[in-house]
Design a protein around this motif. Sequence first.
Motif, PDB file in Angstrom:
ATOM      1  N   SER A 186       0.817  -1.213   0.000  1.00 56.79           N
ATOM      2  CA  SER A 186       0.000   0.000   0.000  1.00 56.79           C
ATOM      3  C   SER A 186       0.851   1.263   0.000  1.00 56.79           C
ATOM      4  O   SER A 186       0.333   2.359  -0.153  1.00 56.79           O
ATOM      5  N   GLY A 187       2.152   1.119   0.203  1.00 55.41           N
ATOM      6  CA  GLY A 187       3.054   2.255   0.257  1.00 55.41           C
ATOM      7  C   GLY A 187       4.366   1.797   0.857  1.00 55.41           C
ATOM      8  O   GLY A 187       4.639   0.607   0.932  1.00 55.41           O
ATOM      9  N   ASN A 188       5.189   2.744   1.299  1.00 53.41           N
ATOM     10  CA  ASN A 188       6.454   2.374   1.938  1.00 53.41           C
ATOM     11  C   ASN A 188       6.179   1.457   3.118  1.00 53.41           C
ATOM     12  O   ASN A 188       5.299   1.713   3.933  1.00 53.41           O
ATOM     13  N   ASN A 189       6.931   0.378   3.223  1.00 51.46           N
ATOM     14  CA  ASN A 189       6.717  -0.590   4.299  1.00 51.46           C
ATOM     15  C   ASN A 189       8.039  -1.276   4.582  1.00 51.46           C
ATOM     16  O   ASN A 189       8.359  -2.301   3.992  1.00 51.46           O
ATOM     17  N   SER A 190       8.829  -0.706   5.502  1.00 51.47           N
ATOM     18  CA  SER A 190      10.139  -1.294   5.784  1.00 51.47           C
ATOM     19  C   SER A 190       9.993  -2.679   6.398  1.00 51.47           C
ATOM     20  O   SER A 190      10.868  -3.530   6.221  1.00 51.47           O
ATOM     21  N   GLY A 191       8.878  -2.934   7.117  1.00 51.37           N
ATOM     22  CA  GLY A 191       8.648  -4.259   7.682  1.00 51.37           C
ATOM     23  C   GLY A 191       8.478  -5.318   6.628  1.00 51.37           C
ATOM     24  O   GLY A 191       8.752  -6.496   6.860  1.00 51.37           O
ATOM     25  N   ALA A 192       8.013  -4.922   5.450  1.00 47.12           N
ATOM     26  CA  ALA A 192       7.860  -5.836   4.337  1.00 47.12           C
ATOM     27  C   ALA A 192       8.972  -5.674   3.312  1.00 47.12           C
ATOM     28  O   ALA A 192       8.908  -6.252   2.228  1.00 47.12           O
ATOM     29  N   GLY A 193       9.985  -4.861   3.648  1.00 49.45           N
ATOM     30  CA  GLY A 193      11.202  -4.815   2.850  1.00 49.45           C
ATOM     31  C   GLY A 193      11.257  -3.826   1.718  1.00 49.45           C
ATOM     32  O   GLY A 193      12.196  -3.861   0.925  1.00 49.45           O
TER      33      GLY A 193
END
Length: 487
Positions: free
Chosen positions: A158-165
């Motif tokens: 959905s957008g920036n997601n550091s948890g998903a890399g």
Amino acid sequence: MTRRHALSLPGAVLLPRGLTAPARRPNVLFLVSDQHRRGALGIDGDPVAKTPNLDALGRSGVRFDSTYCTNPVCVPARASMLTGVYTHHHRAYRNSVPWPFDVKTIAHHFGRAGYMSGLIGKMHFVDAQTHGFDYHLDFNDWFQYLGPKTQLYADELSGNNSGAGLPQIDDLWSDAGNPWNHERGGKKKSKQIEAAGVSKIPEQDHFESFVARESIRFLKNHGKNQPFLLVTSFLKPHAPFTPSERFARMFPEEKMPLPSTMGKVDPAAMPQDFRDFFDKNSALNEPEQARRRIALYYASLAQMDAALGSVLQALRELQLENDTIVVYTSDHGDMLGEHGLWAKGVFYEPSVSVPMLFRVPGVTSADARCAQPVSHVQLLPTLAELCGISMSAPCDGPSLAGLLREPGRTTDTAVYSEYNLRTPRAKYMIRRGAFKYTYHTNDMAELYNLREDPAEMKNLAALAKFRDKAAEMKAMLFAWYKPTEAE
């Protein structure tokens, strides 16, 4: 050569005098998932979960029924797993804070003892430090493998997601901005109702498949040469909830049961940050949307289990199983609609409590269970003791080796968790015996008797009958760590 000198050499094992050391130290395979809530296992009686490989691992060793993460969010929780200390000691306070260089990890300790250390998969280091690992593959290596197919993954977020890399390291995009802006296909998704549906990425190209394949490659190429520490870390069932089609078909949305506590909690009787969640995310608790997310969560869990199973199968086929300690856990859980809440960041059981399975050849009995509340800070000292490795720095919890040998034993000890440190909404939890107490900075306290109220529906903190118990738990919590005035 003196005994002290001999024990300082790589591969040396500390044994009582008169015993012969084995040819080499045991290997360690440390399996990690992201956001696997405790109880979401077939072996634990979950009627929805399809986890045959984790079930088999659990039956072959010890299951810990009350394992607590140290912080119900990725970066600080994972830092505690690998360093053996709580958040206020390792100082990776939130997902945006890198792990400090001076706090050494399991890779440093095991490396000094002659182990080859590998980290394959997600660990959420935030910056480019590798924290002592000799062999390291993560999201950026997966994106290199995907090549143009990375577009499919970008579309599913959905957008920036550091948890998903994406991005794995926020600073990589800090100067020029997000390169995927205006490049993602499909409609804009809300932050909470993230990608939810069958993935367009072929199953063999999913992160879980990549991590499993590369872990197997590590075992084939390096498993026989010297003792190894391999951390194999999957993303699922963390969002985005986009499993491959064959796993999604296993979980029809219309057959998913809704949580028993959904719709039965008065937000006005909850701390402020919970009320804020209800105000912003009411759509998540619509039955159709909730069932959809639950189905896709369990499908993601089943896909992770299948990938993990291929690594365990390779361990057997390579004849490494009898020489390898295997441990499985997750960094934190997922509320999955309980109390009307989703994801993590709270101290209710589905968020802060996780599965933990241990198989130690020659030590653990088959199909054993341990009810003693334990913490992730105890993982490092446990593995160090089992492998005869001396620690150069103290950990915040004792080894679990005694409980692995005698899982029925219980002690009157406490475990803790923290969240949002150094903010006006910092909160702290203590679990001791049947009671769990949460201190919310600038907000109401919570006290639950988990033996009588496992769903945590009756907050006892404000009741006159439990005033002394709440004060006792708060005193123990503050004796462990007292929040500063800034918090």
